[in-house]
Each structure stands twice: as C-alpha cells, then as structure tokens.
Write a protein that holds these residues in place. Structure first.
Motif, PDB file in Angstrom:
ATOM      1  N   ARG A 222       0.829  -1.210   0.000  1.00 41.26           N
ATOM      2  CA  ARG A 222       0.000   0.000   0.000  1.00 41.26           C
ATOM      3  C   ARG A 222       0.867   1.265   0.000  1.00 41.26           C
ATOM      4  NH1 ARG A 222      -3.205  -3.671   2.726  1.00 41.26           N
ATOM      5  NH2 ARG A 222      -5.370  -3.768   1.972  1.00 41.26           N
ATOM      6  N   ILE A 225       1.789   1.826  -3.528  1.00 41.35           N
ATOM      7  CA  ILE A 225       0.632   2.312  -4.271  1.00 41.35           C
ATOM      8  C   ILE A 225       0.440   3.809  -4.013  1.00 41.35           C
ATOM      9  CG2 ILE A 225      -1.884   2.173  -4.463  1.00 41.35           C
ATOM     10  CD1 ILE A 225      -1.600  -0.849  -3.899  1.00 41.35           C
ATOM     11  N   TYR A 231      -4.758   4.756  -5.768  1.00 41.16           N
ATOM     12  CA  TYR A 231      -5.622   4.037  -6.695  1.00 41.16           C
ATOM     13  C   TYR A 231      -6.290   4.993  -7.683  1.00 41.16           C
ATOM     14  CZ  TYR A 231      -5.382  -0.014  -3.550  1.00 41.16           C
ATOM     15  OH  TYR A 231      -4.963  -1.077  -2.788  1.00 41.16           O
ATOM     16  N   ALA A 235     -10.068   1.316 -10.174  1.00 36.79           N
ATOM     17  CA  ALA A 235      -9.218   0.245  -9.653  1.00 36.79           C
ATOM     18  C   ALA A 235     -10.027  -0.765  -8.847  1.00 36.79           C
ATOM     19  CB  ALA A 235      -8.116   0.840  -8.783  1.00 36.79           C
ATOM     20  N   LYS A 237      -9.615  -2.655  -5.982  1.00 36.10           N
ATOM     21  CA  LYS A 237      -8.720  -2.723  -4.830  1.00 36.10           C
ATOM     22  C   LYS A 237      -8.683  -4.110  -4.217  1.00 36.10           C
ATOM     23  CE  LYS A 237      -9.805   2.108  -3.737  1.00 36.10           C
ATOM     24  NZ  LYS A 237     -10.322   3.037  -2.711  1.00 36.10           N
ATOM     25  N   ALA A 240      -6.025  -6.464  -5.943  1.00 36.80           N
ATOM     26  CA  ALA A 240      -4.637  -6.027  -6.080  1.00 36.80           C
ATOM     27  C   ALA A 240      -3.700  -7.153  -5.634  1.00 36.80           C
ATOM     28  CB  ALA A 240      -4.394  -4.771  -5.253  1.00 36.80           C
ATOM     29  N   TRP A 266       0.434  -5.127  -8.776  1.00 37.20           N
ATOM     30  CA  TRP A 266      -0.492  -5.079  -9.911  1.00 37.20           C
ATOM     31  C   TRP A 266      -1.898  -4.779  -9.417  1.00 37.20           C
ATOM     32  CZ3 TRP A 266      -1.756  -4.316 -14.641  1.00 37.20           C
ATOM     33  CH2 TRP A 266      -2.914  -4.868 -15.192  1.00 37.20           C
ATOM     34  N   ILE A 267      -2.502  -3.717  -9.974  1.00 35.96           N
ATOM     35  CA  ILE A 267      -3.877  -3.344  -9.616  1.00 35.96           C
ATOM     36  C   ILE A 267      -4.735  -3.451 -10.871  1.00 35.96           C
ATOM     37  CG2 ILE A 267      -5.398  -1.554  -8.737  1.00 35.96           C
ATOM     38  CD1 ILE A 267      -1.707  -1.384  -7.964  1.00 35.96           C
TER      39      ILE A 267
END
Length: 303
Positions: A222, A225, A231, A235, A237, A240, A266-267
């Motif tokens: 996170r 990210i 995000y 996305a 979430k 992910a 990877w999202i």
C-alpha cells in the motif's frame, strides 16, 4: 574435410577429401585428373574445431562457389557448448564436458557475476527440452476466453505463464547460501541468463502514476501504491496483487508483508457491472416471494 566443386558446364559436382595426414584424394577415381594441387599445409586455428596437434590439412587453391564440409564424428562426443548472457564478467559461449560440468563451473569460466547481477531472476533454460508445438494450446489461442470450458481456461492460463525449458534452480541458494544441491549439471544448448539488478518495485495497472518506485526496506504494498499516486478511479482494490520477482508467485497485498527488489504491485481494472441485469434478477426474486406470500395468505384466509 570435404570440398565440393561445381565446374562450369558440368551437372555433377566434383568431390575431394583432405585428410589430416596431408593426403588429398577424389571421391571417385574418374575425378583424379581434376585433383587440385596442394601448395602447403594448414592447421585450423581458433576455428572451433577440435584437432590433434599432429593434424595438417593440404592447403589448396579454392574456386568461386566451392563448398567446404566439416563432417561430424559418427560417435557420441563429450564436448558440448552452453551460452552465458547478462551480468557476468565475460558473456559468451563455453565448452562443457557432458555429464561433468555444473552451473557454478560455467559461471566461473565466465569470470563470475558483476556487481549488477540480480540472482533473484537468474535462470537456466534447457533449450533442447522446449517442445516445438503444443497443439491444444495453439487451438485455445483461437478461442475467446468466454467460450472456453473451465478446464480449458485454467490450462490456457497456466500455459500462457509457462517459460518453456525453464529448469528449477535457485541461484541465490546456490551462490549466496552455498547449497550445492542446486548446482545441477548443464547440458549442450543450455542458456544461463543473469539479469541486471533492479533497485525498484514496479507499480502497474490502475494507479494514478504507473511506473517504478525505488525500493525501500519496510514499505508495504500500500505504501508503494500511495507513492504511485494512489488508486485510480476504476481500480479493483480487492484484487490487487504482488507478483514476486523470485518465482513469479502472485499473492494478495494483504499477505505480502515484505516487498523485495524487482517485485511488482499489480492493480487490475474493476469489471463493469450489469446493474440493469442485477435489478431484473432482484425484481424476479421479489415477485416470486410476493407470489408465494399471496398464495399462503389466501390459503390462510380461506381456512
């Protein structure tokens, strides 16, 4: 050595043989008058040929369009070659002894690893073990995923991620931890690849600024990210994932407590929902419940 000559005006070529003891003779007796005249002798130097010290071939004048054949010995030879690429001191092709030479010995021949070597993604590919064709996989490539059965889709996903010929070798265990059980024998045609070190974590997919973020020990998925802008609007979430550089394993960002150099976050994009379809399904269920209620209610009132 065999020399094949195509004299002008003749359909059949002339074939001559040069032997290692200095002799020169024609493949057929009728061609003896056409034998070229030896001028001196030569030995192959730095040609990749394995020759004894006493071998000297006749040195003849070659003509345009002559073809020289170096025939293989009609017995099993022990010496073979492997390729080494990437972050070693001397990338190239190295001779091995079949059944004796190991990975560590080949790396030593290549001068060892450079400072930029990333052993986490180093790999050994056995190119002779690569299957030329998987007909089922080729067939599935022509079918939309929505038309595949569950088993077909699972097979297609596995084959899409497969690295043909990849041997299971942990280079970190072998060269850092000293685990000699990972030091397997190499065979002819093998390819050893040592990629460059990656000091970053890739953040890809539905984030504001997809790209690479410098690796910092202690940061979570996170955190990376957030470093990539957070995000994006669509996305997903909940799906992910972290893709490990070592082994390619996919894990949830909740389970990936520690991230390492070369890992990827990877999202994916959130799939569009069919809200009208959902509304219709709810409406049908509600109608059925109301119908059952009215039937029960009337039956109760009648009694």
């Amino acid at each position: 050595l065999e020399v094949v000559r195509y004299p002008e005006g003749q359909e059949e070529p002339l074939r001559f043989f040069l032997t290692g003891n200095g002799e020169l003779f024609a493949a057929e007796a009728g061609w003896s008058q056409d034998l070229p005249r030896p001028e001196t002798f030569f030995k192959p130097v730095l040609s990749g040929l394995e020759v004894a010290d006493n071998i000297q071939y006749p040195d003849i004048q070659l003509h345009a369009d002559d073809v020289i054949f170096v025939r293989s010995i009609p017995v099993e030879r022990k010496r073979r070659f492997v390729d080494v690429r990437g972050e070693v001191a001397f990338p190239g092709t190295y001779a091995i002894t079949e059944g004796e030479t190991t990975i560590s010995q080949v790396v030593k021949m290549a001068g060892g690893f450079t400072d930029q070597a990333f052993l986490g993604e180093a790999r050994l590919t056995r190119r002779e073990a690569i299957r030329t064709e998987d007909r089922e996989f080729e067939r599935l490539k022509t079918i939309p995923p929505a038309d595949m059965s569950e088993d077909e889709y699972e097979y297609f996903k596995v084959k899409s991620r497969e690295r043909p010929g990849l041997m299971v070798v942990n280079f970190i265990d072998l060269f850092v931890e000293g685990d000699t059980s990972e030091d397997i024998l190499v065979t002819r045609g093998d390819l050893i690849e040592i990629p460059s070190r990656r000091d970053f974590v890739s953040v890809l997919g539905l984030v504001e600024f997809p790209g690479n973020v410098l690796h910092q020990p202690g940061l979570t998925a996170r955190d990376y990210i957030e470093a990539a802008g957070g995000y994006a609007e669509d996305a997903d979430k909940g799906k992910a994932r972290v893709i490990r550089a070592l082994g390619g394993e996919w894990v949830s960002i909740n389970d990936a407590k520690t991230l390492y150099e070369g890992d990827t976050v990877w999202i994916p994009e959130q799939q569009d929902r069919d809200y009208w379809g959902i509304f219709k399904d709810i409406l049908v269920v509600t109608t059925q419940i109301l119908t059952i209620y009215l039937i029960v209610d009337r039956a109760t009132a009648t009694n």
